[in-house]
Design a protein around this motif. Structure first.
Motif, PDB file in Angstrom:
ATOM      1  N   CYS A  76       0.811  -1.225   0.000  1.00 36.52           N
ATOM      2  CA  CYS A  76       0.000   0.000   0.000  1.00 36.52           C
ATOM      3  C   CYS A  76       0.846   1.278   0.000  1.00 36.52           C
ATOM      4  O   CYS A  76       0.692   2.128  -0.872  1.00 36.52           O
ATOM      5  CB  CYS A  76      -0.946   0.000   1.198  1.00 36.52           C
ATOM      6  SG  CYS A  76      -2.214  -1.277   1.113  1.00 36.52           S
ATOM      7  N   ASP A  77       1.731   1.424   0.956  1.00 37.69           N
ATOM      8  CA  ASP A  77       2.463   2.683   1.102  1.00 37.69           C
ATOM      9  C   ASP A  77       3.574   2.863   0.072  1.00 37.69           C
ATOM     10  O   ASP A  77       3.742   3.942  -0.500  1.00 37.69           O
ATOM     11  CB  ASP A  77       3.074   2.773   2.503  1.00 37.69           C
ATOM     12  CG  ASP A  77       2.018   2.771   3.594  1.00 37.69           C
ATOM     13  OD1 ASP A  77       0.841   3.005   3.268  1.00 37.69           O
ATOM     14  OD2 ASP A  77       2.364   2.510   4.757  1.00 37.69           O
ATOM     15  N   CYS A  78       4.342   1.805  -0.166  1.00 37.60           N
ATOM     16  CA  CYS A  78       5.564   1.932  -0.959  1.00 37.60           C
ATOM     17  C   CYS A  78       5.338   1.914  -2.461  1.00 37.60           C
ATOM     18  O   CYS A  78       6.243   2.257  -3.227  1.00 37.60           O
ATOM     19  CB  CYS A  78       6.549   0.830  -0.578  1.00 37.60           C
ATOM     20  SG  CYS A  78       7.151   0.949   1.115  1.00 37.60           S
ATOM     21  N   THR A  79       4.153   1.521  -2.911  1.00 37.55           N
ATOM     22  CA  THR A  79       3.898   1.445  -4.353  1.00 37.55           C
ATOM     23  C   THR A  79       3.388   2.761  -4.929  1.00 37.55           C
ATOM     24  O   THR A  79       3.056   2.835  -6.110  1.00 37.55           O
ATOM     25  CB  THR A  79       2.868   0.339  -4.652  1.00 37.55           C
ATOM     26  OG1 THR A  79       1.687   0.577  -3.874  1.00 37.55           O
ATOM     27  CG2 THR A  79       3.432  -1.031  -4.307  1.00 37.55           C
ATOM     28  N   ARG A  80       3.338   3.794  -4.110  1.00 40.36           N
ATOM     29  CA  ARG A  80       2.823   5.091  -4.555  1.00 40.36           C
ATOM     30  C   ARG A  80       3.977   6.049  -4.854  1.00 40.36           C
ATOM     31  O   ARG A  80       5.090   5.875  -4.362  1.00 40.36           O
ATOM     32  CB  ARG A  80       1.903   5.670  -3.484  1.00 40.36           C
ATOM     33  CG  ARG A  80       0.722   4.755  -3.150  1.00 40.36           C
ATOM     34  CD  ARG A  80      -0.015   5.216  -1.913  1.00 40.36           C
ATOM     35  NE  ARG A  80      -0.634   6.514  -2.116  1.00 40.36           N
ATOM     36  CZ  ARG A  80      -1.261   7.192  -1.164  1.00 40.36           C
ATOM     37  NH1 ARG A  80      -1.335   6.679   0.059  1.00 40.36           N
ATOM     38  NH2 ARG A  80      -1.812   8.351  -1.423  1.00 40.36           N
ATOM     39  N   PRO A  81       3.737   7.070  -5.680  1.00 42.24           N
ATOM     40  CA  PRO A  81       4.779   8.047  -5.992  1.00 42.24           C
ATOM     41  C   PRO A  81       5.317   8.694  -4.724  1.00 42.24           C
ATOM     42  O   PRO A  81       4.571   8.835  -3.742  1.00 42.24           O
ATOM     43  CB  PRO A  81       4.040   9.077  -6.868  1.00 42.24           C
ATOM     44  CG  PRO A  81       2.880   8.320  -7.434  1.00 42.24           C
ATOM     45  CD  PRO A  81       2.470   7.358  -6.354  1.00 42.24           C
TER      46      PRO A  81
END
Length: 389
Positions: free
Chosen positions: A111-116
């Motif tokens: 969830c957190d790390c796959t975002r810009p």
């Protein structure tokens, strides 16, 4: 006979590492046969663990839960740790992370790390939403099947997802970088649901972004996830200058790097399904090759191969399970390594039970655990970090 001779000649031309990759691939051995693979949770029944291949070391510093985490991260402060005789600077700490820590890391990685500003293998081809793909996929699942299943060990149970939301492909939007080769797979040339994209997620880069084309890091401004960095730093500190235990023989120290100087500047999260592999490679782009590369495993178990400075060195096979810590220190940083096989059905129940994580400290900030449970029943996540400068 000619066919046999040709096969023998072809095999003789293969490197030792390639032969091992083929042997441990799902096609090379039966599903249950892991002969020759060292299992550090059952050292008495593993090959070579009498001291010829593996030796136990003692951590001289505690594995401390970072102050920013509101749960216990490690099962023990000074758990059993091991190195290989052939690689005395490759440290493995089996089953080190607590159940809750593994679930926390899963949430971070999906969830957190796959975002810009982090990038994934999907970014060049799709106009990804600002919200994490996993969160969008979980919402689609809730809309279609509101009832929870209590265990997702049966990874073949299908969910019918109505494509209420689709992600547009860059080819149709005419927004694809012209320097990127046009994909041959039609999947990347048409819109897709978040869930379908999630199944194609293979990697995510953290902190200093790695350029897969130039094989270099973007040295511009970057931010590494603070909480993951704090966990990695605790491991780097705890693995500093361990002792050789009761072994009276003189062995080199497994890690002379002072972990108090460690900082996670770059990292990669790898997402494996049951068919995935990782070919032999060496991580040597970093200017700082003295600091350890710290690696954490969650989900399905895998066969991990560690060889030498060339592919001609016969590799050693290790079984890595969910919760294991691996630290590549010293000369092992320059060793070829890879993952030829993922072990289907091997995720622990504290991850695959759909209710397991609903009472975790951070549960309210993420989708219900049942969605993560379904994913982990059929996937392995590896999160690794390194100091670059």
């Amino acid at each position: 006979m000619d066919t046999i001779d040709r096969a023998a000649k072809q095999q003789s031309k293969q490197t030792a590492f390639r032969r091992a990759e083929k042997m441990y691939s799902p096609r090379g051995i039966s599903k249950s046969d892991l002969t020759g693979v060292i299992d550090l949770l059952a050292p008495d029944s593993s090959p070579g663990t009498n001291g010829d291949t593996v030796r136990r070391i003692q951590l001289t510093r505690d594995l401390e839960t970072p102050t920013g985490l509101a749960f216990q991260a490690f099962r023990q402060k000074r758990p059993p740790a091991y190195v290989l005789v052939s690689h005395p600077d490759l440290i493995v700490i089996p089953d080190a992370l607590t159940d809750e820590a593994q679930r926390w890391l899963t949430r971070k990685c999906l969830c957190d790390c796959t975002r810009p500003p982090n990038r994934t293998n999907l970014d060049p081809f799709f106009d990804l939403p600002a919200e994490a793909l996993f969160s969008v996929s979980a919402r689609q699942e809730r809309q279609q099947q509101p009832q929870k299943q209590h265990n997702y060990r049966d990874s073949n149970s299908a969910l019918s997802i109505d494509p209420l939301e689709t992600v547009q492909c860059r080819v149709r939007l005419k927004s694809m970088d012209p320097s990127i080769t046009m994909p041959k797979d039609k999947f990347y040339l048409q819109p897709a649901t978040a869930r379908d994209l999630l199944e194609r997620l293979r990697w995510c880069t953290l902190g200093m972004q790695y350029n897969w084309t130039t094989k270099e890091y973007d040295l511009g401004a970057s931010t590494f996830d603070v909480e993951i960095d704090s966990l990695m730093r605790s491991i780097a500190i705890a693995t500093t200058r361990p002792e050789n235990g009761s072994d009276s023989r003189m062995w080199p120290c497994a890690n002379n790097y002072d972990g108090s100087n460690y900082e996670s500047q770059a990292g990669i999260i790898n997402y494996y399904d049951e068919r995935s592999t990782m070919a032999a490679h060496v991580d040597k782009t970093e200017d700082n090759m003295d600091a350890p590369l710290v690696s954490l495993s969650v989900g399905l178990s895998c066969v991990y191969l560690i060889g030498g400075s060339t592919r001609d060195v016969e590799p050693t096979a290790l079984l890595l399970r969910s919760g294991d810590i691996l630290a590549m220190c010293g000369e092992s940083r320059l060793a070829f390594h890879g993952v030829p096989r993922i072990i289907a059905g091997s995720s622990p129940e504290y991850l695959t039970d759909s209710l397991a994580g609903d009472s975790d400290v951070v549960a309210a900030n993420y989708p219900e655990w049942c969605h993560f449970a379904r994913y982990l029943a059929a996937h392995r996540i590896n999160c690794n970090a390194r100091k670059c400068t």
